[in-house]
Design an enzyme around this catalytic site. Structure first.
Site, PDB file in Angstrom:
ATOM      1  N   LYS A 143       0.817  -1.217   0.000  1.00  0.00           N
ATOM      2  CA  LYS A 143       0.000   0.000   0.000  1.00  0.00           C
ATOM      3  C   LYS A 143       0.853   1.271   0.000  1.00  0.00           C
ATOM      4  CE  LYS A 143      -4.380  -1.898   1.274  1.00  0.00           C
ATOM      5  NZ  LYS A 143      -5.463  -2.083   2.288  1.00  0.00           N
ATOM      6  N   ARG A 185      -2.900 -10.148   4.800  1.00  0.00           N
ATOM      7  CA  ARG A 185      -3.384 -10.228   3.410  1.00  0.00           C
ATOM      8  C   ARG A 185      -2.308  -9.648   2.510  1.00  0.00           C
ATOM      9  NH1 ARG A 185      -5.945  -6.849  -0.116  1.00  0.00           N
ATOM     10  NH2 ARG A 185      -7.430  -7.812  -1.588  1.00  0.00           N
TER      11      ARG A 185
HETATM   12  N1  LIG Z   1     -10.057  -7.034   4.184  1.00  0.00           N
HETATM   13  C1  LIG Z   1      -9.447  -6.220   3.294  1.00  0.00           C
HETATM   14  N2  LIG Z   1      -9.687  -6.352   1.970  1.00  0.00           N
HETATM   15  C2  LIG Z   1      -9.080  -5.521   1.079  1.00  0.00           C
HETATM   16  N3  LIG Z   1      -9.349  -5.646  -0.236  1.00  0.00           N
HETATM   17  C3  LIG Z   1      -8.756  -4.808  -1.134  1.00  0.00           C
HETATM   18  C4  LIG Z   1      -7.873  -3.828  -0.684  1.00  0.00           C
HETATM   19  C5  LIG Z   1      -7.250  -2.918  -1.656  1.00  0.00           C
HETATM   20  O1  LIG Z   1      -5.942  -3.309  -1.809  1.00  0.00           O
HETATM   21  P1  LIG Z   1      -5.492  -4.186  -3.082  1.00  0.00           P
HETATM   22  O2  LIG Z   1      -6.118  -3.499  -4.276  1.00  0.00           O
HETATM   23  O3  LIG Z   1      -4.019  -4.064  -3.027  1.00  0.00           O
HETATM   24  O4  LIG Z   1      -6.027  -5.553  -2.887  1.00  0.00           O
HETATM   25  N4  LIG Z   1      -7.573  -3.692   0.631  1.00  0.00           N
HETATM   26  C6  LIG Z   1      -8.189  -4.519   1.534  1.00  0.00           C
HETATM   27  C7  LIG Z   1      -7.956  -4.414   2.957  1.00  0.00           C
HETATM   28  O5  LIG Z   1      -7.200  -3.546   3.425  1.00  0.00           O
HETATM   29  N5  LIG Z   1      -8.603  -5.272   3.770  1.00  0.00           N
END
Ligand SMILES: Nc1nc2ncc(COP(=O)(O)O)nc2c(=O)[nH]1
Length: 285
Positions: free
Chosen positions: A226, A263
């Site tokens: 991020k 994640r």
């Molecule tokens: N639970 C959860 N789900 C998510 N899904 C997408 C993204 C966006 O990030 P990405 O596009 O890098 O997946 N961030 C989150 C998050 O911080 N927490």
């Protein structure tokens, strides 16, 4: 019963149930895998998911709609076209799947196809029907702190005390969900790094990890690649994939604090540091 991967107790390294779960990110958007047709994207996505698991992911988080700041909404039918074939194939291969969606119908169809967790960045606020799906299916439910869609994300990043306000809003949202019939053991909370939070506020949230842990629910930490990591553990302005070392460091710090899961886009560095941590702990006499 709520799927074991959600409620499973933390075990030492040689037990099957993972301590801190490594959730591999699978964004099934044509631009993420191939600018060819959807079929190519599904095949490429399934191949990538296998790689995530081979590199240490305990489960794969399948999403068909980018939630990046400013991202356009994707029609539900398109999201399902992208996500459901991948969910079905991964489930058929015995891979634990979470579905990253704000849409109740997508969540319902993914869980019907074998997904064990609904990962809804809006915590059920974006689609009023989501609570019914989660309640009735008994799936795991990741409830992330959210203050609105990507189009007005940063305008909502106003806090006097970010940690306490985010904690309170998550706690209230979980309480609402339980009143609406979601069972507590279904819930994993997530402070929503990068969502209605800018730069330093994300570091405040991480530094305040114990405040979230003190709510008494499993915590998912999703910092991978991020923007707030830019320039920390990597060169300022370097591409997001250069942030995997910083991401792995956060995975270790989160695991040490008992996080339910992390994640990540690339499980390999995170798995490596968690293995080191396991070896360190296992040697305790
Ligand atoms: N639970 C959860 N789900 C998510 N899904 C997408 C993204 C966006 O990030 P990405 O596009 O890098 O997946 N961030 C989150 C998050 O911080 N927490």
């Amino acid at each position: 019963p709520v799927p074991e991967i959600v409620t499973g107790r933390r075990r030492e390294r040689d037990e099957r149930t993972p301590g801190t779960r490594v959730m591999g990110i699978l964004n099934v958007t044509p631009d993420s895998f191939s600018d060819g047709g959807l079929h190519l994207a599904v095949d490429a996505a399934v191949a990538h998911a296998r790689e995530l698991v081979a590199n240490g992911a305990d489960l794969v988080d399948v999403g068909g709609e980018s939630t990046r700041p400013g991202a356009e909404r994707v029609p539900v039918a398109v999201e399902q076209e992208r996500v459901l074939p991948v969910v079905r194939q991964l489930v058929s291969e015995g891979i634990a799947v979470s579905v990253d969606t704000m849409n109740a119908e997508t969540a319902e169809r993914a869980v019907e196809s074998g997904a064990v967790i609904v990962n809804d960045v809006s915590g059920g606020l974006a689609d009023p029907d989501m609570v019914r799906v989660v309640r009735d299916t008994g799936a795991g439910f990741v409830v992330m702190h959210w203050r609105g869609h990507s189009d007005r994300m940063y305008r909502n990043a106003e806090y006097t005390h970010a940690v306490e306000e985010v904690r309170r809003e998550v706690e209230l949202r979980v309480a609402e969900l339980i009143v609406l019939g979601v069972r507590q053991e279904q819930v994993v909370i997530d402070p929503g790094l990068g969502f209605a939070k800018q730069g330093a506020q994300n570091w405040e949230i991480l530094a305040g990890y114990e405040r979230f842990a003190s709510i008494g629910l499993p915590v998912l930490v999703a910092a991978s690649r991020k923007r707030f990591l830019d320039g920390v553990g990597s060169a300022a302005g370097a591409p997001p994939r250069d942030r995997d070392l910083a991401t792995a460091a956060i995975s270790l710090l989160a695991a040490e604090r008992g996080a339910w899961g992390v994640r990540v886009h690339d499980p390999a560095p995170t798995r490596a540091v968690l293995d080191v941590w396991d070896a360190w702990r296992a040697a305790r006499t």
